[in-house]
Design a protein around this motif. Structure first.
Motif, PDB file in Angstrom:
ATOM      1  N   ASN A 126       0.842  -1.192   0.000  1.00  0.00           N
ATOM      2  CA  ASN A 126       0.000   0.000   0.000  1.00  0.00           C
ATOM      3  C   ASN A 126       0.881   1.248   0.000  1.00  0.00           C
ATOM      4  OD1 ASN A 126      -2.350   1.514   0.055  1.00  0.00           O
ATOM      5  ND2 ASN A 126      -2.604   1.384   2.262  1.00  0.00           N
ATOM      6  N   VAL A 127       0.399   2.287  -0.656  1.00  0.00           N
ATOM      7  CA  VAL A 127       1.054   3.591  -0.647  1.00  0.00           C
ATOM      8  C   VAL A 127      -0.057   4.610  -0.492  1.00  0.00           C
ATOM      9  CG1 VAL A 127       2.526   5.194  -1.912  1.00  0.00           C
ATOM     10  CG2 VAL A 127       2.854   2.763  -2.209  1.00  0.00           C
ATOM     11  N   LYS A 128      -0.004   5.419   0.586  1.00  0.00           N
ATOM     12  CA  LYS A 128      -1.065   6.414   0.776  1.00  0.00           C
ATOM     13  C   LYS A 128      -0.494   7.731   1.261  1.00  0.00           C
ATOM     14  CE  LYS A 128      -2.341   5.007   5.437  1.00  0.00           C
ATOM     15  NZ  LYS A 128      -3.395   4.612   6.334  1.00  0.00           N
ATOM     16  N   SER A 129      -1.260   8.778   0.988  1.00  0.00           N
ATOM     17  CA  SER A 129      -0.858  10.129   1.321  1.00  0.00           C
ATOM     18  C   SER A 129      -1.695  10.650   2.481  1.00  0.00           C
ATOM     19  CB  SER A 129      -1.059  11.024   0.096  1.00  0.00           C
ATOM     20  OG  SER A 129      -0.878  12.373   0.450  1.00  0.00           O
ATOM     21  N   THR A 130      -1.216  11.728   3.093  1.00  0.00           N
ATOM     22  CA  THR A 130      -1.955  12.357   4.189  1.00  0.00           C
ATOM     23  C   THR A 130      -3.135  13.174   3.687  1.00  0.00           C
ATOM     24  OG1 THR A 130      -0.380  14.202   4.095  1.00  0.00           O
ATOM     25  CG2 THR A 130       0.030  12.474   5.745  1.00  0.00           C
ATOM     26  N   CYS A 131      -3.257  13.341   2.370  1.00  0.00           N
ATOM     27  CA  CYS A 131      -4.289  14.220   1.820  1.00  0.00           C
ATOM     28  C   CYS A 131      -4.666  13.763   0.408  1.00  0.00           C
ATOM     29  CB  CYS A 131      -3.717  15.634   1.799  1.00  0.00           C
ATOM     30  SG  CYS A 131      -4.582  16.824   0.820  1.00  0.00           S
ATOM     31  N   GLY A 132      -5.900  14.023   0.011  1.00  0.00           N
ATOM     32  CA  GLY A 132      -6.368  13.642  -1.316  1.00  0.00           C
ATOM     33  C   GLY A 132      -5.751  14.460  -2.432  1.00  0.00           C
ATOM     34  N   CYS A 133      -5.077  15.551  -2.103  1.00  0.00           N
ATOM     35  CA  CYS A 133      -4.438  16.387  -3.125  1.00  0.00           C
ATOM     36  C   CYS A 133      -3.133  15.782  -3.627  1.00  0.00           C
ATOM     37  CB  CYS A 133      -4.189  17.787  -2.575  1.00  0.00           C
ATOM     38  SG  CYS A 133      -3.068  17.809  -1.170  1.00  0.00           S
ATOM     39  N   THR A 134      -2.659  14.739  -2.948  1.00  0.00           N
ATOM     40  CA  THR A 134      -1.415  14.076  -3.310  1.00  0.00           C
ATOM     41  C   THR A 134      -1.725  12.615  -3.598  1.00  0.00           C
ATOM     42  OG1 THR A 134      -0.246  15.560  -1.826  1.00  0.00           O
ATOM     43  CG2 THR A 134       0.935  13.594  -2.537  1.00  0.00           C
ATOM     44  N   VAL A 135      -1.405  12.174  -4.818  1.00  0.00           N
ATOM     45  CA  VAL A 135      -1.748  10.812  -5.235  1.00  0.00           C
ATOM     46  C   VAL A 135      -0.469  10.037  -5.554  1.00  0.00           C
ATOM     47  CG1 VAL A 135      -3.021   9.417  -6.895  1.00  0.00           C
ATOM     48  CG2 VAL A 135      -3.923  11.647  -6.189  1.00  0.00           C
ATOM     49  N   PRO A 136      -0.135   9.030  -4.723  1.00  0.00           N
ATOM     50  CA  PRO A 136       1.029   8.199  -5.013  1.00  0.00           C
ATOM     51  C   PRO A 136       0.620   6.948  -5.786  1.00  0.00           C
ATOM     52  CG  PRO A 136       0.303   7.817  -2.765  1.00  0.00           C
ATOM     53  CD  PRO A 136      -0.636   8.837  -3.368  1.00  0.00           C
ATOM     54  N   LYS A 137       1.553   6.400  -6.561  1.00  0.00           N
ATOM     55  CA  LYS A 137       1.303   5.163  -7.310  1.00  0.00           C
ATOM     56  C   LYS A 137       2.358   4.147  -6.885  1.00  0.00           C
ATOM     57  CE  LYS A 137       0.895   3.333 -11.995  1.00  0.00           C
ATOM     58  NZ  LYS A 137       1.846   2.254 -11.967  1.00  0.00           N
ATOM     59  N   LYS A 138       1.882   2.993  -6.383  1.00  0.00           N
ATOM     60  CA  LYS A 138       2.816   1.967  -5.909  1.00  0.00           C
ATOM     61  C   LYS A 138       3.415   1.189  -7.071  1.00  0.00           C
ATOM     62  CE  LYS A 138      -0.243  -1.913  -4.815  1.00  0.00           C
ATOM     63  NZ  LYS A 138       0.498  -3.109  -5.065  1.00  0.00           N
ATOM     64  N   PRO A 139       4.595   0.610  -6.847  1.00  0.00           N
ATOM     65  CA  PRO A 139       5.221  -0.180  -7.912  1.00  0.00           C
ATOM     66  C   PRO A 139       4.444  -1.468  -8.171  1.00  0.00           C
ATOM     67  CG  PRO A 139       6.566  -0.192  -5.912  1.00  0.00           C
ATOM     68  CD  PRO A 139       5.410   0.705  -5.659  1.00  0.00           C
ATOM     69  N   ASP A 140       4.535  -1.965  -9.391  1.00  0.00           N
ATOM     70  CA  ASP A 140       3.876  -3.225  -9.758  1.00  0.00           C
ATOM     71  C   ASP A 140       4.789  -4.393  -9.405  1.00  0.00           C
ATOM     72  OD1 ASP A 140       1.711  -1.856 -10.861  1.00  0.00           O
ATOM     73  OD2 ASP A 140       2.689  -1.698 -12.817  1.00  0.00           O
ATOM     74  N   GLY A 141       4.265  -5.370  -8.707  1.00  0.00           N
ATOM     75  CA  GLY A 141       4.993  -6.604  -8.422  1.00  0.00           C
ATOM     76  C   GLY A 141       6.133  -6.444  -7.445  1.00  0.00           C
ATOM     77  N   PRO A 142       6.724  -7.568  -7.048  1.00  0.00           N
ATOM     78  CA  PRO A 142       7.839  -7.546  -6.107  1.00  0.00           C
ATOM     79  C   PRO A 142       9.128  -7.030  -6.759  1.00  0.00           C
ATOM     80  CG  PRO A 142       7.231  -9.812  -6.652  1.00  0.00           C
ATOM     81  CD  PRO A 142       6.277  -8.914  -7.364  1.00  0.00           C
TER      82      PRO A 142
END
Length: 151
Positions: A85-101
């Motif tokens: 999981n990758v999450k931000s403290t606010c909806g104005c910032t959107v992170p994208k997690k890497p695919d796969g190990p």
């Protein structure tokens, strides 16, 4: 009479428990035992996320202007890195997690997009949940958002 019933009951219980143990031991597969032993041996090993930069400063930006940055890291641990999981403290910032190990020694990326909202100094923290020793890693972005001129 009570003693003989008690003795017969105890004898029956002993026989039934003994037969269950024998049946259970026959059902254990050798490959499962080996896999469990390997898993237990690796339970002391962790992935390690070594970031090139943990804080990125966008500098001065106009309010409402979208910004993006890609955090690069290397897995310097002993086991494949799995980001769950990758999450931000606010909806104005959107992170994208890497695919796969990410295998030990390999590089990975986490892309972060900020929509430029807010005013003045802004800092946003991104929490990365992964199979590291602490279970969570933190990276952040910051910027000085120059408010739009009053119309």
């Amino acid at each position: 009479m009570k003693k003989s019933l008690l003795i017969i009951g105890a004898l029956a219980a002993t026989i039934s428990f003994t037969s269950c143990e024998e049946n259970a031991s026959k059902k254990v597969k050798a490959e499962n035992v080996e896999a469990a032993a390997e898993r237990d041996a690796n339970s002391e090993k962790f992935a390690v996320m070594e970031f090139e930069e943990k804080v990125h400063d966008f500098g001065n930006i106009p309010q409402g202007e979208r910004q993006a940055y890609t955090f690069s890291f290397t897995n310097t641990g002993d086991v494949p890195l799995v980001v769950t999981n990758v999450k931000s403290t606010c909806g104005c910032t959107v992170p994208k997690k890497p695919d796969g190990p990410i295998a030990p020694g390999e590089k990975g990326e986490i892309q972060v997009t900020y929509n430029g909202s807010g005013k003045n100094q802004v800092t946003k923290t991104i929490t990365v949940t992964a199979n590291t020793e602490t279970g969570k890693e933190r990276i952040s972005i910051k910027a000085f958002v120059e408010p739009k001129a009053a119309e």
